[in-house]
Write a protein that holds these residues in place. Structure first.
Motif, short mmCIF file in Angstrom:
data_model
loop_
_atom_site.label_atom_id
_atom_site.label_comp_id
_atom_site.label_asym_id
_atom_site.label_seq_id
_atom_site.Cartn_x
_atom_site.Cartn_y
_atom_site.Cartn_z
N ARG A 128 35.62 51.94 55.82
CA ARG A 128 34.77 51.31 54.81
C ARG A 128 35.55 50.26 54.04
N MET A 129 36.80 50.51 53.72
CA MET A 129 37.62 49.53 53.01
C MET A 129 37.77 48.24 53.81
N LYS A 130 37.97 48.38 55.11
CA LYS A 130 38.09 47.19 55.96
C LYS A 130 36.81 46.37 55.93
N GLN A 131 35.67 47.03 55.89
CA GLN A 131 34.41 46.31 55.80
C GLN A 131 34.30 45.56 54.47
N ILE A 132 34.69 46.23 53.38
CA ILE A 132 34.64 45.59 52.07
C ILE A 132 35.57 44.38 52.03
N ILE A 133 36.79 44.56 52.55
CA ILE A 133 37.77 43.47 52.55
C ILE A 133 37.26 42.29 53.37
N LYS A 134 36.72 42.57 54.53
CA LYS A 134 36.21 41.51 55.41
C LYS A 134 35.07 40.75 54.77
N SER A 135 34.28 41.42 53.92
CA SER A 135 33.13 40.75 53.30
C SER A 135 33.52 39.74 52.24
N GLY A 136 34.78 39.74 51.82
CA GLY A 136 35.26 38.74 50.88
C GLY A 136 34.68 38.87 49.48
N GLN A 137 34.55 40.09 48.99
CA GLN A 137 34.05 40.28 47.63
C GLN A 137 34.99 39.66 46.60
N LYS A 138 34.42 39.06 45.60
CA LYS A 138 35.18 38.40 44.53
C LYS A 138 35.49 39.40 43.43
N PHE A 139 36.72 39.37 42.90
CA PHE A 139 37.07 40.15 41.71
C PHE A 139 36.77 39.30 40.49
N SER A 140 35.83 39.72 39.69
CA SER A 140 35.37 38.92 38.55
C SER A 140 35.62 39.67 37.25
N ARG A 141 36.37 39.06 36.36
CA ARG A 141 36.75 39.69 35.09
C ARG A 141 35.64 39.50 34.06
N ARG A 142 35.36 40.58 33.33
CA ARG A 142 34.32 40.53 32.30
C ARG A 142 34.79 41.29 31.07
N LYS A 143 34.69 40.67 29.92
CA LYS A 143 35.12 41.29 28.67
C LYS A 143 33.99 42.14 28.10
N LEU A 144 34.35 43.35 27.68
CA LEU A 144 33.39 44.21 26.98
C LEU A 144 33.47 43.90 25.49
N GLU A 145 32.33 43.72 24.87
CA GLU A 145 32.29 43.20 23.51
C GLU A 145 32.76 44.21 22.47
N SER A 146 32.66 45.51 22.77
CA SER A 146 33.03 46.51 21.77
C SER A 146 33.30 47.84 22.43
N ILE A 147 33.90 48.74 21.67
CA ILE A 147 34.12 50.10 22.14
C ILE A 147 32.78 50.76 22.46
N GLU A 148 31.79 50.50 21.62
CA GLU A 148 30.47 51.08 21.84
C GLU A 148 29.86 50.60 23.15
N ALA A 149 30.03 49.29 23.43
CA ALA A 149 29.51 48.74 24.68
C ALA A 149 30.20 49.37 25.88
N ALA A 150 31.50 49.62 25.74
CA ALA A 150 32.25 50.26 26.82
C ALA A 150 31.74 51.68 27.04
N ARG A 151 31.52 52.40 25.95
CA ARG A 151 31.02 53.78 26.09
C ARG A 151 29.66 53.81 26.77
N GLU A 185 42.14 43.68 24.49
CA GLU A 185 40.70 43.84 24.68
C GLU A 185 40.38 44.74 25.87
N LEU A 186 39.14 45.21 25.89
CA LEU A 186 38.64 46.01 27.01
C LEU A 186 37.94 45.10 28.00
N THR A 187 38.32 45.24 29.29
CA THR A 187 37.70 44.40 30.31
C THR A 187 37.31 45.24 31.51
N VAL A 188 36.33 44.73 32.25
CA VAL A 188 35.88 45.31 33.50
C VAL A 188 36.08 44.27 34.59
N TYR A 189 36.47 44.73 35.77
CA TYR A 189 36.49 43.86 36.94
C TYR A 189 35.33 44.25 37.85
N ASP A 190 34.41 43.30 38.03
CA ASP A 190 33.28 43.50 38.92
C ASP A 190 33.62 43.00 40.31
#
Length: 687
Positions: A128-151, A185-190
């Motif tokens: 499954r990892m090889k399929q994901i890698i081959k598909s060329g998914q982008k790592f996209s950084r996103r900032k979470l606005e607050s602790i509450e938003a993260a929760r 800051e708190l961030t998520v990678y999509d």
């Protein structure tokens, strides 16, 4: 075991104009975007690694970081850990995420799953990892606005929520957890597919490679149990280990290195060569050495003793057990008690009514030899004329290593340290450190280790005793001695013992792995706690400086390292059996016994194989046992008063006169030649 840091590389620098991305600047500069030298991230002016999608607010010059650097590999590995976690949650939708940091040569990710992962699960996850890698998914950084938003976003991930709560509170977050929550800051990678859809995401500081195709080579290695946040009181998780590299060639090279390391594993060789064992009846981490292992160990110790005598050391001995008061004075019960075996409460006396007539006291197995040496020093008055006083002991110590970290001979609970403590005046300190470091390095070279760098361990600000001035003097004295050696000096902030800074010698073995060997520590603290003094030339009472020094570290650990370094084929001077006589037929045995007698007279360890096996089988057997010299004899050899040499590599020299054979073999052993003899190298010896 540790890894030597690579030499600093001259990475290309790129100017990133405000409003553009680092990736655009890298592309404009014509730097590689494919292959092992592809730029995967950049390092900004403050030294922080940034994604190629990062866009600065003002013009800035950055350093391009290639996939083939240690930092580049670390980013690839952390990105691979995200791909692993995505694959796990796609194939096991009930899985909850722990953490997934890069580690030396690889990465891991922890999961809370209903059932442990199986080898078949790992195969499915790799696919499954090889399929994901081959598909060329982008790592996209996103900032979470607050602790509450993260929760709110992480409501279904209890372990991530705990990290978010830790970040919002006052509890410390360790290094691996910082990969998740970051220091600011708190961030998520999509993970974003080619249609722009977010298919998965993870709480993470980053950075990451631009997209999954920047992970060209990976492999899942194994599964292990792990406790959440390393605490056995917490939930047990399933940890999947993997490795990732900048190219398939590098991955293959790494896997071959692992295979060779497995072939050289000292635990395996110890059993195959009948050197040592770990009987269940004795206990975990407590080895016993068999006769062949005992010969090697004795040879190691005897040579070390001889060199210490030549260097002016005096030999002392101390018991294995002591009253707890000694370790209260030294501070070990305050700072090291968790690493000691529990106390034995002894000496209590009661009367016939059961009332305590004499209270008992706690005794401890010693974890260190140094407090005993302080008592020897303090046993009488000392003059400056006696200093430096160098005390040396092969002292057995006992440390309560947790069962999960005990590993063969390299991490034991009972060990024999080649321990020295040098007491000197302030004026003698620098010369003593330099000569001591030279002594240490030369003795390690004598055993065949000759690729070194040094580590300088400085004060742990939360775990130390003593004053700032003495720590600074001690640290700078070690730094000066280390720099004068000409070896690379690498900082180890916070790695010192509680009583003083340390230099450690890191030695590279035949596989390029680095092991911590000798340690040298400067200590102003224990001489003060034990009221150690000497009479100075002006008649005043002064406090000596103490230098702690373990050369091998421990005999057991050094034995394990050498076993793997030589793959069990010890140099002839250390080999338990240095030569074996093998007759072609029984009538040639008397001739070989005469040869063996001549060799034994020279101190050579020699056996004669007079068994019923055919000669070729005997050769195979003793070659497998890694005997350096096989002495063959047939009718022609008997007639010519000669022997034929057979070596580990299968090469052979025929018809060597016995007197020449004995003399050449003896010379080879006596000069402590560390290479394995061959027909080519030994022919030179015979010339």
């Amino acid at each position: 075991m540790s890894v030597q840091p690579s030499a600093a590389q001259q990475a290309p620098r790129v100017k990133v104009p405000a409003g553009t991305t680092a990736g655009e600047a890298v592309l404009e500069a014509g730097l590689p975007s494919k292959g092992p030298d592809a730029v995967v991230v950049v390092r900004d002016a403050e030294g922080a690694l940034r994604d190629l999608a990062w866009s600065p607010e003002a013009d800035v010059e950055v350093e391009a970081v290639a996939a083939s650097t240690e930092d580049g590999r670390s980013v690839i590995r952390h990105s691979a850990a995200h791909v692993l976690a995505q694959a796990v949650q796609q194939l096991h939708d009930e899985a909850k995420l722990g953490i997934g940091p890069p580690v030396r040569d690889g990465f891991y990710y922890d999961f809370d799953v209903a059932q442990p992962f199986t080898p078949e699960d790992l195969q499915a996850l790799e696919k499954r990892m090889k399929q994901i890698i081959k598909s060329g998914q982008k790592f996209s950084r996103r900032k979470l606005e607050s602790i509450e938003a993260a929760r709110a976003e992480l409501a279904d991930e209890p372990y991530k929520l705990e990290l978010v709560d830790l970040k919002s509170g006052s509890e410390d977050v360790d290094t691996s957890e910082v990969m998740e929550v970051g220091a600011g800051e708190l961030t998520v990678y999509d993970n974003v597919d080619r249609h722009g859809e977010v298919v998965w995401g993870d709480l993470c500081r980053g950075p990451h490679v631009p997209h999954t195709r920047f992970i060209p080579a990976f492999k899942l290695m194994r599964v292990a149990a792990a406790y959440w946040r390393g605490d056995q009181n917490n939930q047990q998780l399933q940890r999947i280990y993997g490795t990732a590299w900048e190219s398939k060639d590098k991955l293959d090279e790494h896997l071959e290195l692992l295979a060779e390391a497995e072939r050289r594993d000292h635990r395996r060789l110890g059993a195959e060569l009948d050197l040592f064992s770990f009987p269940d009846e004795v206990g975990s981490g407590l080895p016993v050495f068999h006769p062949k292992g005992g010969i090697i160990r004795r040879a190691m110790e005897d040579y070390s003793r001889r060199r210490h005598e030549e260097a002016g050391y005096e030999f002392v001995y101390s018991p294995h057990i002591t009253k707890g008061a000694l370790f209260e004075t030294s501070g070990h019960l305050d700072w090291y008690k968790d690493g000691m075996f529990p106390a034995m409460h002894l000496d209590e006396e009661r009367d016939e009514d059961g009332e305590v007539r004499k209270p008992g006291q706690d005794y401890y197995l010693k974890p260190m030899n140094c407090p005993f040496h302080n008592l020897i020093y303090r046993s009488r008055g000392r003059s400056y004329r006696e200093l430096p006083l160098r005390l040396f002991e092969f002292g057995s110590v006992y440390r309560y290593e947790k069962s999960g970290v005990v590993h063969g001979l390299t991490r034991v609970r009972g060990m024999t340290q080649d321990d020295a403590h040098i007491y000197c005046t302030p004026d003698q300190l620098q010369d003593e450190l330099k000569s001591l470091l030279d002594f240490v390095l030369n003795l390690l070279r004598d055993f065949g280790l000759d690729d070194f760098y040094l580590e300088l361990s400085t004060r742990n600000e939360e775990k130390y005793v003593g004053d700032d001035e003495s720590w600074q003097i001690a640290t700078e004295a070690l730094r000066e001695a280390a720099e004068s050696s000409g070896l690379e000096l690498v900082p180890d902030p916070g790695g010192a013992a509680f009583y003083g800074p340390k230099i450690s010698v890191q030695a590279k073995d035949a596989l390029g792995r680095t092991w911590q060997m000798s340690t040298i520590q400067v200590d102003y603290h224990l001489p003060d706690r034990f009221n150690l003094e000497y009479t100075a030339p002006d008649g005043s009472r002064q406090q000596p400086i103490k230098i702690h020094r373990a050369l091998f570290g421990s005999i057991e650990r050094f034995f394990g390292v050498l076993t793997e370094h030589y793959a069990g084929a010890f140099p002839a001077w250390l080999a338990p059996v240095q030569a074996v006589g093998i007759p072609i037929a029984d009538e040639h045995l008397d001739h070989l016994h005469r040869v063996a007698k001549a060799l034994r007279a020279k101190g050579i360890r020699v056996d004669i194989d007079g068994g019923d096996d055919r000669m070729q089988k005997k050769i195979r057997n003793h070659t497998t046992q890694k005997v350096p010299f096989l002495l063959l004899a047939g009718g022609k050899d008997v007639e010519a008063d000669a022997v034929s040499f057979r070596f580990r590599d299968g090469t052979q020299i025929n018809g060597v006169p016995v007197d020449s054979a004995v003399a050449a073999l003896t010379r080879w052993v006596e000069r402590r030649e560390n290479s394995s003899p061959t027909a080519e190298t030994f022919q030179t010896e015979l010339a």
